[in-house]
Scaffold this active site. Sequence first.
Site, mmCIF file in Angstrom:
data_model
loop_
_atom_site.group_PDB
_atom_site.id
_atom_site.type_symbol
_atom_site.label_atom_id
_atom_site.label_comp_id
_atom_site.label_asym_id
_atom_site.label_seq_id
_atom_site.Cartn_x
_atom_site.Cartn_y
_atom_site.Cartn_z
ATOM 1 N N TYR A 1 0.790 -1.228 0.000
ATOM 2 C CA TYR A 1 0.000 0.000 0.000
ATOM 3 C C TYR A 1 0.824 1.282 0.000
ATOM 4 O O TYR A 1 0.269 2.371 0.039
ATOM 5 C CB TYR A 1 -0.929 0.002 1.218
ATOM 6 C CG TYR A 1 -1.797 -1.217 1.296
ATOM 7 C CD1 TYR A 1 -2.683 -1.522 0.274
ATOM 8 C CD2 TYR A 1 -1.716 -2.086 2.378
ATOM 9 C CE1 TYR A 1 -3.474 -2.648 0.326
ATOM 10 C CE2 TYR A 1 -2.510 -3.215 2.448
ATOM 11 C CZ TYR A 1 -3.389 -3.496 1.412
ATOM 12 O OH TYR A 1 -4.177 -4.626 1.462
ATOM 13 N N ASP B 1 -15.168 -7.136 11.188
ATOM 14 C CA ASP B 1 -14.074 -7.140 10.206
ATOM 15 C C ASP B 1 -14.357 -8.172 9.120
ATOM 16 O O ASP B 1 -14.945 -9.224 9.382
ATOM 17 C CB ASP B 1 -12.751 -7.459 10.905
ATOM 18 C CG ASP B 1 -11.594 -7.606 9.929
ATOM 19 O OD1 ASP B 1 -11.551 -6.828 8.960
ATOM 20 O OD2 ASP B 1 -10.765 -8.505 10.131
ATOM 21 N N HIS C 1 -12.917 -3.465 9.519
ATOM 22 C CA HIS C 1 -11.581 -3.635 8.949
ATOM 23 C C HIS C 1 -10.752 -2.357 9.059
ATOM 24 O O HIS C 1 -9.529 -2.424 9.193
ATOM 25 C CB HIS C 1 -11.702 -4.045 7.483
ATOM 26 C CG HIS C 1 -10.455 -4.640 6.910
ATOM 27 N ND1 HIS C 1 -9.900 -5.807 7.382
ATOM 28 C CD2 HIS C 1 -9.641 -4.241 5.886
ATOM 29 C CE1 HIS C 1 -8.807 -6.102 6.691
ATOM 30 N NE2 HIS C 1 -8.624 -5.164 5.788
#
Length: 557
Positions: free
Chosen positions: A39, A252, A281
């Site tokens: 990411y 989540d 999440h």
Amino acid sequence: MQIEFDVPAEMRDGTVLRADVYRPGGAGPWPVLLARLPYGKQTPMMTVLLDPLAAARRGFLVVIQDTRGRFASEGEWEPWTYEESDGYDTVRWAAGLPGSNGSVGMIGGSYFGNTQWMAALSKPPELKAIAPLITWSDPEDGLWTRGGAIELGTTVTWSLLHGADTLMRRHRTDPAALVSSLGRLVQDVDGLAGGGYAELPAGRFPAFARHDLPELGYERSRREPDWARSCTIAGRHHEVDLPTFQLGGWYDIFSQGTLDNFAAMRRAGRSATLIMGPWTHTNWQHVVGDVNFGFSAHSEYMGMRGRVHDMQFGWFQRILGGGDGGAVEPDTGQVLLFVMGINQWREETEWPLSRAVDTHFHLRAGGRLTPEPPSTAEQPEQFTYDPMDPVPTTGGALLMTDEFRTGPLDQTAVEAREDVLVFTTEPLTQDTEVTGRVKAVLFAATDGPSTDWVARLCDVDENGVSRNVADGIVRVRAATPGEPAEHVVDLWSTSIVFRAGHRIRLQVTSSNFPRWDRNLNTGEPEDSATTARVARQQIFHDPARPSRIVLPVVVPA
């Protein structure tokens, strides 16, 4: 403190991956905390899962690396493929950095929770502990599919959003092509909630081919089943002889994977720690969906236990040692659960709880949900499921575009639909705790060759507001038209006290879109199906076919 940017590490095939290194002041040596993620190693989300400055202040040498083919690292971007071998090579490299005491721990969540498991499976000798947060165990149970249905909301959103870096690398020498390709990608992302999710076929999603982007892995796993091993932990826990620290949330997208990983490590005789909050999440705060769980639920507070980060850092220090390079034996681990409804943290020694008793609540005529099974014949419930008008996703364990809110939400609009059956208990006379894995057993029939069954557990408060607690889906691929069959829907796990005066509710329907792809009711494969048919559904509840929900009820000591 010193920070070095884009420090190179050469992998076994010559590909160079780059990391930022945060080194505490002084001479060291220090234990290493390593995170490997796709990411961007300076993305703001890092501070949620790992605060590198705080870790360095606690005496860790922190290494945050871009995975292969992402941002500053070389190579081609293929989700999952290289994480086991690159994880091994990176751990060995990080252990040899100046100032390292030779012991490495890994930390991070979701994708870079899985990079930890893959590295641990490769067994680099310097890796001493991992803390995989909010990550899965079996990719066929929450990553790519759930109950046989495609995790469309997660797959499409994740794959398209992570296409931007791919396009930037692909068109780095052609500004005009870059602007054009990014513009088309942004247009598709912005259009998902307005109809983009509905593109067909769902199993070979057109937008991925349109932009020539790597997808999360569902489609590749169908073409190359053996490749799925590159991100599968289930069945391999016994190969990991390390202490682990699992953290997850009841809302989540990988909540059950977190629990399964913990339980499997405990069964393998390993030291394992588990924390489960009321979180999603991406939201580890105290207000989740429509519910304020109280400030003690916040990950910065943890019921006066302090920050989750500090709990993790203390755990790592016990295992990896400090400045003298020495390590101590880890403790046996703990279980810390947030019990919703009463909104309290509770310490346990196990998961699942052996004192939880599976208790059956039966679907009955008139929309009732009762502990007593039907003793006489009752007419089946019927509804029509149209894939072109599916039940819209409303809350739950989601990772989708921002139009779709996560967590517990008011279900009024959903329950008003004619294609959603609702079964409800009488108001409870006492608090009822449900902690553990929930399942629905449905005796059902459809008039076509294939369909889906969706079950959702809800908490109805004293004002009549129904909010989702847990849900699940099962895809039936070879139905005999019109013939009732037993289907078990796994709703995963939860921990909640249904308060006295509240009611327990079960929704039964055939869709939850676009979280899960629509079953078009034709029996055609998902990678080619584009034509839908309307299905006529029946749910049975009689002495021979007692449809029910099974709740793990914890009786107060």
